[in-house]
Structure formats: C-alpha cells, structure tokens
Design an enzyme around this catalytic site. Structure first.
Site, PDB file in Angstrom:
ATOM      1  CD  GLU A 166       3.314  -1.177   7.538  1.00 42.91           C
ATOM      2  OE1 GLU A 166       3.674  -1.182   8.727  1.00 42.91           O
ATOM      3  OE2 GLU A 166       3.341  -0.153   6.829  1.00 42.91           O
ATOM      4  CG  ASP A 170      -0.314  -0.279   2.517  1.00 38.64           C
ATOM      5  OD1 ASP A 170       0.717  -0.984   2.550  1.00 38.64           O
ATOM      6  OD2 ASP A 170      -0.820   0.196   3.551  1.00 38.64           O
TER       7      ASP A 170
END
Length: 399
Positions: free
Chosen positions: A140, A82
């Site tokens: 994350e 991400d």
C-alpha cells in the site's frame, strides 16, 4: 443470541490472541513487495482454522473466503500488510527487530484486525447472511499500490461491497472518524530534469545554469496552486527532492527534481500535469535550457459511498455509541490506494482512533515512535465485522 452478538462476543474472546499477532507482525516488519513472512503467518492461522484462501505468484497478497453459500452475496474487508523504511525508536518489548524497517503507519494493526474478522466470522459461518472475503493486501505504501495487483488478480470478483479502516492517532481510542464523499486525496508523483551547460563559476555567461533554471521552475510551480487553480478545490504541489551540481565554482549543467501532487478533484488533477510542463517548458525556453518532464498518476481520491458510510456509522454506534462517532467534515491530502477498490464496488473507509496518552500512542504516523493502542483492535474488528453483516443483510432485503 443473534449473529451480531455472537460475533462480537467471539471477538472479545480472541482479543488477547489478536494483540499477540499484532505484536508479532510489528516485531517483524516487511517492506512493500516483501511481505513473505507476514503472508506465511496469516496462511498458517487460516489453515489451522480451516478457512479457504488463495495466494498469488507475482506478489504476496492473499484472499480468504468465508463462504456460507456461493449463491449468496459477498462483501469484502481489506487489511494492508506493508511497513516503512525507517528505524523504530521504542522501548516496548514488541519493537521492530529489523534495522531500518518499522510499522510506522499501523498496517500491522490493520492485518491483525482483518485476520480477527476472518476468525470470528468463520466460527459463526452458518449464521451469516452471506459470504465474506478478507483481502490481505501488500504494497500500500508505494505509488503503484497493491490494490491494483489485488484487483487484477480477481480479489473483487463477485464482491458487492467493501470496507476498510486506518488507525488514526488524531482520534482517541473509542472514537471513529467517518466521512461522506471524498475523504482522501489522489496521490501522484512527478519529476523533471533540467539540462544546462557547464562553465567556470566566475564566467556564468558562458554556461547555462541548471541550478538557476531549476530554482525559477520551482518558484513558478509553487504558484500554480495559488494562482491557477480555483481555491475551493484543494491541491498540493510539493517538491521533496533536488539533486545537482559537482563543485561550488562550476556552473551546474544538470539538476533533477521530484515531488508529489495531491488533489481532491479529478478534473483539477488532470489539468495539473499540463500546467506544470507548460511552466517548465516556458522557463527553459527563455533560459536556453533543455528539460525532461515525467508524471505518474497514483491512487485516485478516495470517495466513500454514502449508503456504505451509513452502514459503518450504524455498526460503530453499536460498538462505541453515538458519542464515539466523529464527522471528519473535510478531506485530508494524504493518499490511500483503497480508493481503487471504491472505483469498482461501493464501500466505505473509516478512521479508527488509537490515541491513548497514558500508553504513548498519540504520536503521528510515519514517526519513529508511532504505536497503536491495542484496545483499539477489538473496536476495529467489531465495526468491520458488523458492517459486513449489515451490508449482507441489506442486500438480502433488497435495500
């Protein structure tokens, strides 16, 4: 030629391809929980290589398995996917195409490195001493952490060890940072609301000033670390957001504050919410205000397994030499949800140096000008792949 040499050479051959993949991901960043296109890219490459994988219905994670023999042990490698909600300020041709989103933490590099490991290991699958699982993790960057979703989805089932890395602009390309024991802090969030009573700004005695109460609370909370926690156990309480008030001449009746708590000691971590609420409650009672307190535990502190750190050091020495190994000595107060994997299986997390002054890649993470030296990708792939091989060999030897 042994399998380690074969995989190292394979990584060198595919290097330019992995760089291009990293640039593609960097140009098309996706926020936590929205990594659909990134997963599609990974999936297409794995399918073309004939690598088995599985996806999940409730998130965009993906698990790829390089299986030589199901009866042999399995070691995992993790790459997160991400990006962050911030604009990119870069003249480079692979800068983000998406306004207000960029890979400012290097997860594009992590994904490309993990994918490179999958390709190299799969091409020499029959020579492997066991099986390797590649975990492509979403989310994350958010408190809930995609590692929890991956664990709940069975990503660690049958896994005996796990390795991960994070790009690090405070080390030069060609260096890696290792750390025995606790490497990173737990990362929790909190918030509290203060309820007062409105009044005219010229008649404060007729109201209950939520702004004043909040200021007293904030000041007192900042004393918890300095006066109520043993100074040999680092901790941070930071207020990052405060909102309240409607007009300059009106006593405010509502303020909301939120922030983060970082610790590297679990017993200290558990005490802090109690200390915080006791502080808030005491001040509110004294000032006749009401409050609502909330606290959410995020990822725990990241604690490496000593034997797994030994493996990473051995692998890194083969790749960058002893001179490239940097003992990080002290933990940092940043958080990382790789820590949740380490609560279940032994593993190690290390820092991959990406600083190259000539290329402008020494900018801190979460900065609009952050970038990664592409030369570091091959180093990261080799260390992760060799670490996985060494862990499998040691398990096969009974060590």
């Amino acid at each position: 030629m042994n399998v380690k040499e074969a995989i190292t050479q394979e990584i060198d051959r595919m290097f330019e391809r992995i760089v291009k993949i990293r640039h593609d991901i960097h140009q098309n960043p996706e926020l936590s929980g929205e990594e659909e296109e990134t997963r599609l890219l990974i999936r297409s490459i794995l399918e073309a290589e004939g690598i088995a994988f599985r996806t999940f219905e409730d998130h965009y994670g993906l698990v790829a398995d390089i299986v030589k023999d199901p009866a042999l042990p399995t070691v995992a490698i993790r790459g997160d996917m991400d990006a962050l909600p911030m604009p990119e300020n870069s003249p480079k041709p692979y800068a983000s195409k998406r306004e207000g989103i960029m890979h400012a933490c290097g997860h594009d590099a992590h994904t490309a490195i993990a994918l490179g490991c999958a390709l190299a290991l799969n091409r020499h699958k029959e020579a492997l001493p066991g099986n390797v699982r590649i975990i492509f993790q979403p989310s994350e960057e958010v408190l809930s952490g995609g590692s929890s979703q991956m664990i709940e989805g069975g990503a660690l089932e049958g896994v005996s060890a796990i390795f991960g890395l994070h790009v690090y602009p405070y080390l030069k390309t060609g260096q890696i940072g290792y750390k025995y024991g606790v490497m990173m802090a737990s990362a929790d969030t909190f918030g509290f609301d203060i309820y007062g009573k409105t009044a005219h700004g010229a008649r404060p005695h007729e109201g209950i000033d939520a702004v004043l109460v909040s200021a007293m609370v904030i000041d007192s909370l900042n004393h918890i670390v300095s006066r109520r926690i043993d100074p040999i156990h680092p901790a941070v309480i930071s207020m990052g957001k405060i909102e309240g008030g409607k007009a300059p001449n009106v006593i405010c009746d509502f303020v909301t504050v939120s922030g983060t708590v970082r610790t590297v000691n679990e017993s200290v971590r558990k005490k802090i919410p109690e200390m915080m609420e006791a502080t808030i409650r005491g001040i509110c009672e004294a000032m006749d205000a009401k409050y609502h307190f909330r606290y959410e535990f995020g990822p725990p502190e990241l604690k490496n397994n000593d034997a797994m750190v030994d493996i990473v050091k051995s692998a890194a020495e083969e790749v960058v030499g002893k001179e490239g190994l940097v003992d990080l000595v002290d933990p940092v107060m940043g958080g990382e949800d790789f820590s949740r994997y380490l609560q279940i299986v032994p593993g190690a997390f290390f820092r991959l140096g990406v600083c190259n002054e000539a290329k402008g890649t020494c900018v801190p993470q979460h900065n609009t000008r952050f970038d990664v030296d592409d030369d570091s990708l091959a180093i990261g792939m080799k260390i992760l792949a060799l670490s996985a091989l060494e862990a499998l060999e040691r398990e096969g030897d009974g060590r």
